[in-house]
Design a protein around this motif. Structure first.
Motif, PDB file in Angstrom:
ATOM      1  N   LEU A  53       0.814  -1.222   0.000  1.00  0.00           N
ATOM      2  CA  LEU A  53       0.000   0.000   0.000  1.00  0.00           C
ATOM      3  C   LEU A  53       0.846   1.270   0.000  1.00  0.00           C
ATOM      4  CD1 LEU A  53      -2.867  -1.155   2.373  1.00  0.00           C
ATOM      5  CD2 LEU A  53      -2.977  -0.748  -0.093  1.00  0.00           C
ATOM      6  N   ILE A  54       1.881   1.290   0.856  1.00  0.00           N
ATOM      7  CA  ILE A  54       2.690   2.518   0.933  1.00  0.00           C
ATOM      8  C   ILE A  54       3.438   2.777  -0.382  1.00  0.00           C
ATOM      9  CG2 ILE A  54       4.649   3.600   2.111  1.00  0.00           C
ATOM     10  CD1 ILE A  54       3.575   2.440   4.716  1.00  0.00           C
ATOM     11  N   PRO A  55       4.168   1.780  -0.919  1.00  0.00           N
ATOM     12  CA  PRO A  55       4.805   2.074  -2.217  1.00  0.00           C
ATOM     13  C   PRO A  55       3.798   2.407  -3.312  1.00  0.00           C
ATOM     14  CG  PRO A  55       5.096  -0.238  -1.622  1.00  0.00           C
ATOM     15  CD  PRO A  55       4.570   0.461  -0.409  1.00  0.00           C
ATOM     16  N   PHE A  56       2.646   1.736  -3.284  1.00  0.00           N
ATOM     17  CA  PHE A  56       1.619   2.039  -4.290  1.00  0.00           C
ATOM     18  C   PHE A  56       1.225   3.518  -4.232  1.00  0.00           C
ATOM     19  CE2 PHE A  56      -3.060   2.713  -4.163  1.00  0.00           C
ATOM     20  CZ  PHE A  56      -3.251   2.890  -5.526  1.00  0.00           C
ATOM     21  N   LEU A  57       0.943   4.008  -3.031  1.00  0.00           N
ATOM     22  CA  LEU A  57       0.499   5.401  -2.901  1.00  0.00           C
ATOM     23  C   LEU A  57       1.599   6.378  -3.326  1.00  0.00           C
ATOM     24  CD1 LEU A  57      -1.450   5.198   0.465  1.00  0.00           C
ATOM     25  CD2 LEU A  57      -2.412   5.761  -1.774  1.00  0.00           C
ATOM     26  N   ILE A  58       2.825   6.090  -2.895  1.00  0.00           N
ATOM     27  CA  ILE A  58       3.924   7.004  -3.205  1.00  0.00           C
ATOM     28  C   ILE A  58       4.188   7.039  -4.713  1.00  0.00           C
ATOM     29  CG2 ILE A  58       6.382   7.423  -2.897  1.00  0.00           C
ATOM     30  CD1 ILE A  58       6.072   6.214  -0.070  1.00  0.00           C
ATOM     31  N   LEU A  59       4.179   5.855  -5.331  1.00  0.00           N
ATOM     32  CA  LEU A  59       4.416   5.823  -6.776  1.00  0.00           C
ATOM     33  C   LEU A  59       3.253   6.452  -7.533  1.00  0.00           C
ATOM     34  CD1 LEU A  59       6.141   2.356  -7.090  1.00  0.00           C
ATOM     35  CD2 LEU A  59       7.182   4.613  -7.252  1.00  0.00           C
ATOM     36  N   ALA A  60       2.035   6.315  -6.988  1.00  0.00           N
ATOM     37  CA  ALA A  60       0.893   6.978  -7.627  1.00  0.00           C
ATOM     38  C   ALA A  60       1.096   8.488  -7.604  1.00  0.00           C
ATOM     39  CB  ALA A  60      -0.404   6.600  -6.917  1.00  0.00           C
ATOM     40  N   LEU A  61       1.654   8.995  -6.500  1.00  0.00           N
ATOM     41  CA  LEU A  61       1.904  10.442  -6.413  1.00  0.00           C
ATOM     42  C   LEU A  61       2.941  10.873  -7.459  1.00  0.00           C
ATOM     43  CD1 LEU A  61       1.264  13.054  -4.882  1.00  0.00           C
ATOM     44  CD2 LEU A  61       3.158  12.523  -3.343  1.00  0.00           C
ATOM     45  N   ALA A  82      14.814  11.156 -10.888  1.00  0.00           N
ATOM     46  CA  ALA A  82      15.837  12.116 -10.456  1.00  0.00           C
ATOM     47  C   ALA A  82      15.192  13.264  -9.681  1.00  0.00           C
ATOM     48  CB  ALA A  82      16.595  12.655 -11.665  1.00  0.00           C
ATOM     49  N   PHE A  83      14.012  13.702 -10.124  1.00  0.00           N
ATOM     50  CA  PHE A  83      13.336  14.772  -9.385  1.00  0.00           C
ATOM     51  C   PHE A  83      12.863  14.258  -8.029  1.00  0.00           C
ATOM     52  CE2 PHE A  83      12.638  16.110 -13.910  1.00  0.00           C
ATOM     53  CZ  PHE A  83      13.628  17.084 -13.878  1.00  0.00           C
ATOM     54  N   MET A  84      12.499  12.974  -7.975  1.00  0.00           N
ATOM     55  CA  MET A  84      12.177  12.370  -6.676  1.00  0.00           C
ATOM     56  C   MET A  84      13.405  12.417  -5.771  1.00  0.00           C
ATOM     57  SD  MET A  84       9.989   8.996  -7.793  1.00  0.00           S
ATOM     58  CE  MET A  84       9.634   8.426  -6.122  1.00  0.00           C
ATOM     59  N   ALA A  85      14.565  12.106  -6.359  1.00  0.00           N
ATOM     60  CA  ALA A  85      15.803  12.109  -5.576  1.00  0.00           C
ATOM     61  C   ALA A  85      16.089  13.502  -5.026  1.00  0.00           C
ATOM     62  CB  ALA A  85      16.973  11.631  -6.441  1.00  0.00           C
ATOM     63  N   VAL A  86      15.875  14.519  -5.856  1.00  0.00           N
ATOM     64  CA  VAL A  86      16.110  15.885  -5.378  1.00  0.00           C
ATOM     65  C   VAL A  86      15.220  16.159  -4.173  1.00  0.00           C
ATOM     66  CG1 VAL A  86      15.932  18.330  -5.941  1.00  0.00           C
ATOM     67  CG2 VAL A  86      16.808  16.740  -7.640  1.00  0.00           C
ATOM     68  N   GLY A  87      13.936  15.773  -4.275  1.00  0.00           N
ATOM     69  CA  GLY A  87      13.011  15.989  -3.159  1.00  0.00           C
ATOM     70  C   GLY A  87      13.475  15.280  -1.905  1.00  0.00           C
ATOM     71  N   ALA A  88      13.925  14.047  -2.056  1.00  0.00           N
ATOM     72  CA  ALA A  88      14.333  13.259  -0.896  1.00  0.00           C
ATOM     73  C   ALA A  88      15.585  13.834  -0.234  1.00  0.00           C
ATOM     74  CB  ALA A  88      14.581  11.814  -1.324  1.00  0.00           C
ATOM     75  N   PHE A  89      16.605  14.089  -1.047  1.00  0.00           N
ATOM     76  CA  PHE A  89      17.874  14.538  -0.464  1.00  0.00           C
ATOM     77  C   PHE A  89      17.790  15.988   0.009  1.00  0.00           C
ATOM     78  CE2 PHE A  89      19.075  10.614  -2.308  1.00  0.00           C
ATOM     79  CZ  PHE A  89      20.097  10.145  -1.503  1.00  0.00           C
ATOM     80  N   ALA A  90      16.964  16.790  -0.652  1.00  0.00           N
ATOM     81  CA  ALA A  90      16.778  18.156  -0.162  1.00  0.00           C
ATOM     82  C   ALA A  90      16.048  18.125   1.185  1.00  0.00           C
ATOM     83  CB  ALA A  90      16.004  18.986  -1.185  1.00  0.00           C
ATOM     84  N   SER A  91      15.008  17.314   1.293  1.00  0.00           N
ATOM     85  CA  SER A  91      14.286  17.214   2.578  1.00  0.00           C
ATOM     86  C   SER A  91      15.245  16.775   3.678  1.00  0.00           C
ATOM     87  CB  SER A  91      13.148  16.201   2.474  1.00  0.00           C
ATOM     88  OG  SER A  91      12.232  16.604   1.500  1.00  0.00           O
ATOM     89  N   TYR A  92      16.062  15.764   3.375  1.00  0.00           N
ATOM     90  CA  TYR A  92      17.023  15.244   4.345  1.00  0.00           C
ATOM     91  C   TYR A  92      17.943  16.357   4.838  1.00  0.00           C
ATOM     92  CZ  TYR A  92      21.156  12.678   5.977  1.00  0.00           C
ATOM     93  OH  TYR A  92      22.222  12.223   6.711  1.00  0.00           O
ATOM     94  N   ASN A  93      18.426  17.160   3.899  1.00  0.00           N
ATOM     95  CA  ASN A  93      19.346  18.229   4.284  1.00  0.00           C
ATOM     96  C   ASN A  93      18.651  19.371   5.009  1.00  0.00           C
ATOM     97  OD1 ASN A  93      22.258  17.783   3.431  1.00  0.00           O
ATOM     98  ND2 ASN A  93      21.110  17.051   1.636  1.00  0.00           N
ATOM     99  N   PHE A  94      17.410  19.635   4.658  1.00  0.00           N
ATOM    100  CA  PHE A  94      16.670  20.670   5.399  1.00  0.00           C
ATOM    101  C   PHE A  94      16.486  20.238   6.854  1.00  0.00           C
ATOM    102  CE2 PHE A  94      15.302  22.510   1.274  1.00  0.00           C
ATOM    103  CZ  PHE A  94      15.549  23.846   1.568  1.00  0.00           C
ATOM    104  N   TYR A 239       5.574  17.590  -7.328  1.00  0.00           N
ATOM    105  CA  TYR A 239       4.895  16.338  -6.966  1.00  0.00           C
ATOM    106  C   TYR A 239       5.900  15.199  -6.864  1.00  0.00           C
ATOM    107  CZ  TYR A 239       0.042  17.857  -7.042  1.00  0.00           C
ATOM    108  OH  TYR A 239      -1.154  18.450  -6.722  1.00  0.00           O
ATOM    109  N   CYS A 240       6.782  15.098  -7.852  1.00  0.00           N
ATOM    110  CA  CYS A 240       7.785  14.031  -7.812  1.00  0.00           C
ATOM    111  C   CYS A 240       8.680  14.209  -6.586  1.00  0.00           C
ATOM    112  CB  CYS A 240       8.632  14.040  -9.091  1.00  0.00           C
ATOM    113  SG  CYS A 240       7.743  13.420 -10.519  1.00  0.00           S
ATOM    114  N   GLY A 241       9.047  15.454  -6.278  1.00  0.00           N
ATOM    115  CA  GLY A 241       9.912  15.709  -5.139  1.00  0.00           C
ATOM    116  C   GLY A 241       9.292  15.253  -3.821  1.00  0.00           C
ATOM    117  N   VAL A 242       8.032  15.590  -3.625  1.00  0.00           N
ATOM    118  CA  VAL A 242       7.367  15.157  -2.393  1.00  0.00           C
ATOM    119  C   VAL A 242       7.265  13.633  -2.377  1.00  0.00           C
ATOM    120  CG1 VAL A 242       5.219  15.237  -1.075  1.00  0.00           C
ATOM    121  CG2 VAL A 242       6.119  17.326  -2.109  1.00  0.00           C
TER     122      VAL A 242
END
Ligand SMILES: Nc1ncnc2c1ncn2[C@@H]1O[C@H](COP(=O)(O)OP(=O)(O)OP(=O)(O)O)[C@@H](O)[C@H]1O
Ligand SMILES: [Mg+2]
Lengths: 354, 264
Positions: A53-61, A82-94, A239-242
């Motif tokens: 369920l969790i991967p399904f929802l995230i990939l749907a986003l 890659a835009f997902m990666a930017v969202g993830a690593f930027a959030s991590y650094n924030f 959207y991809c970033g989140v």
């Protein structure tokens, strides 16, 4: 018989342009929401939450994100991961570097960072289109993942390049069980899906589709191609970033840049091809298909087809995906969402086929 | 049919001076000058490849002429930009229908009003009250146009599946949705049967009569042109060979030789 709009007269334009203009459809939608928010959390197993369920929802986003860019605005992209990666690593650094930043704000900032990078890599779309644009976004895919791997600052100089996402704490509550994570992801995805649908059915969405369908005519009625395309890149990447941040925080936990590789970008592209270009519903259907098919095939092989040679059974998944993608590209470019709509039309006339 | 313009024809609003346009070696337009007056129906005629469509493309900025100036409502320009033209109230239809194929009739026409909608994408995403009100106000105006062009029954249909004649009508609706003061129509009746042509003629006259919209019209059907236009420009191989009221043009020797003679 039960699915009818007879007798439901729309007296205002507002009612006429509602997301679900037909009463039965509204009812089905609310039932579905109750199931997702109440029944599932009460009944599902931790495995179902974490593995499906969790991967399904995230990939749907993420698929909604790509659908905004490709399905609505007509700009092909192979760089979603890659835009997902930017969202993830930027959030991590924030979270890491801004003391006391609320996690949701960090996700928002992660999304905005992805949007900024998205605009940057969207600039070529003002000059090139189609295949060449796809190649430019492919360059974004490799370049971004390469940057995140090579520049230690992004991963806080972790020796292995792997980061461990900080705990999911929002307003003092720690989302540490699969159920809690599921509810958090579900809420974010549901709200963002609603926002996407609202954009799609408004002037913003119409401008995107106009640029997609006939850019000269769009320009002639006053649409600025540049701002429309770049807005599509920005919103899509947000959207991809989140989605990427949720992928790290609510799904994987520990993550390296390579998790957001070209393979993931292609899976998201397949989701919108199979689910349906230019529909929000299609993003969910496509994500469900891509997440569930390997699991169902696995069960199928183990129960019914153990006699199959392993060369066949191990390649069943790419064969099924390949077949489906060719089918949808050739026969039904609007994907599962269109099939769903055709089914509804049939039901409306049933039992008097005509 | 009667000659158009319930409103009196006014001052010159658009002047084209010494327009030249070439594509590589092909001279599409050579030193063309003419003007358009407020509220009139101005026809452009000429044989195939004469440069008629190119002329419209120059007026609303799709093509940039190498030479000449365009003066619209007092502003002199070397060339138009499509969005400037739109913002100044110029709308058009295309010779080869240029509808947004993946959208419904209603959405196509609503898109024609995009410049009248000022709310931002964030307000759209949140379905903010203001965005919502704006959408509904604009929907009211669009419904008036739908009634005017008698296309209520296909409102929700995807445009791609409509027959040709109706697609042409939807394209006109999209142009009208912008409430233009100058409307450029590139062969609006081409490929239509007699009945559809009559309808379209009536719509063009009504747009001009009721809304006072100035119209520049390209048309091959001489009967139609002579009936509904106030003044006619004749092009041939990118040159202007005639300009005047229908009767003048009809009796001009150059025009008969180049065009009418060839066509009849
Ligand atoms: N985009 C373009 N690129 C190259 N040549 C062009 C272009 N547009 C027009 N031309 C050329 O300019 C000339 C005039 O074309 P235009 O389309 O304006 O003619 P027209 O009078 O509208 O003809 P028709 O009655 O066939 O529509 C033609 O020789 C055409 O080939
Ligand atoms: Mg032409």
């Amino acid at each position: 018989m039960f699915y009818r709009e007879a007798g439901q007269y729309k007296t205002t334009y507002e009612a006429d342009s509602a997301i679900f203009p037909i009463r039965q459809e509204r009812f089905a939608f609310w039932t579905f929401l109750v199931i997702a928010f109440v029944v599932v959390p009460l009944t599902a197993s931790p495995y179902l939450f974490s593995a499906i369920l969790i991967p399904f929802l995230i990939l749907a986003l993420a698929a909604i994100g790509l659908n905004i860019l490709t399905g609505y605005a007509g700009q092909l992209s192979l760089g979603s991961a890659a835009f997902m990666a930017v969202g993830a690593f930027a959030s991590y650094n924030f979270v890491l570097r801004v003391p006391g930043i609320p996690l949701l704000v960090a996700f928002g900032c992660g999304g905005l960072s992805a949007a900024a990078v998205g605009i940057l890599f969207g600039l070529p779309s003002l000059r090139i289109r189609g295949f060449y644009l796809a190649v430019a976004t492919l360059a974004a895919q490799f370049f971004i993942v390469w940057c995140l791997t090579k520049i230690g600052w992004f991963t806080n100089y972790s020796a292995s390049g792997v980061i461990t996402a900080q705990a999911l704490v929002i307003l003092g509550y720690t989302f540490d069980t699969p159920r809690a994570k599921y509810l958090l992801v579900l809420t974010i995805v549901a709200l963002m899906a609603l926002a996407a649908k609202n954009m799609a059915r408004s002037n913003t969405g119409r401008k995107w589709m106009a640029v997609r369908d006939m850019d000269v005519a769009a320009e002639v009625i006053g649409i600025r191609l540049m701002s429309s395309k770049l807005l599509a890149f920005a919103v899509s990447s947000f959207y991809c970033g989140v989605a990427g941040a949720l992928y790290a925080y609510a799904y994987l936990g520990t993550v390296e840049p390579e998790a957001y590789n070209l393979d993931l970008s292609f899976r998201i592209l397949f989701m919108i091809i199979i689910g349906g270009m230019g529909t929000i519903l299609g993003s969910f259907l496509g994500a469900a298909f891509i997440v569930l098919t390997p699991i169902l095939l696995n069960i199928f092989v183990h129960t019914f087809a153990q006699s199959l040679p392993s060369s066949v059974s191990s390649n069943l998944e790419p064969m099924v995906f390949g077949g489906m993608i060719i089918y949808f590209l050739v026969v039904e470019p609007h994907g599962l969402a269109r099939l769903w709509q055709i089914g509804k039309e049939k039901l409306r006339l049933w039992p008097f086929p005509h | 049919m009667t000659t158009a313009a319930a409103r009196p024809i006014g001052d010159v609003i658009l002047t084209l001076e010494h327009i030249s346009l070439a594509f590589g070696g092909v001279k599409a337009l050579a030193d063309i000058s003419f003007d358009v007056r407020e509220h009139e129906i101005r026809a452009i005629i000429g044989p195939n490849g004469a440069g008629k469509s190119s002329m419209l493309n120059v007026i609303n900025g799709v093509y940039r002429p190498q030479e000449g100036t365009i003066t619209f409502r007092g502003e002199v320009r070397r060339n138009m930009e499509p969005h400037h033209a739109a913002a100044q109230g110029i709308a058009r239809t295309f010779q080869n229908i240029a509808l947004f194929k993946g959208m419904s009739v209603l959405d196509n026409i609503m898109t024609g009003r995009n410049l009248r909608m000022r709310t931002s994408f964030i307000e759209h995403a949140l379905h903010w009250g203001r965005a919502n009100r704006e959408e509904i106000e604009n929907r009211h105006r669009v419904e008036e146009i739908i009634d005017f062009l008698e296309i209520q029954h296909i409102r929700k249909a995807p445009v791609g599946k409509l027959p040709y004649g109706l697609q042409k009508r939807v394209e006109l609706a999209r142009a009208l949705a912008a409430e233009p003061s100058l409307l450029l129509l590139d062969e609006p009746m081409a490929g239509m049967n007699v009945e559809e042509k009559q309808d379209m003629c009536r719509f063009v006259l009504d747009v001009n009569g009721q809304y006072g919209t100035t119209i520049v019209l390209i048309e091959h059907d001489m009967g139609v042109v002579m009936d509904i236009s106030d003044r006619v420009v004749v092009l041939d191989y990118g040159r202007k060979i005639g300009d005047g009221v229908p009767d003048e043009v009809r009796s001009s020797k150059a025009v008969i030789d180049a065009y009418l003679g060839a066509a009849h």
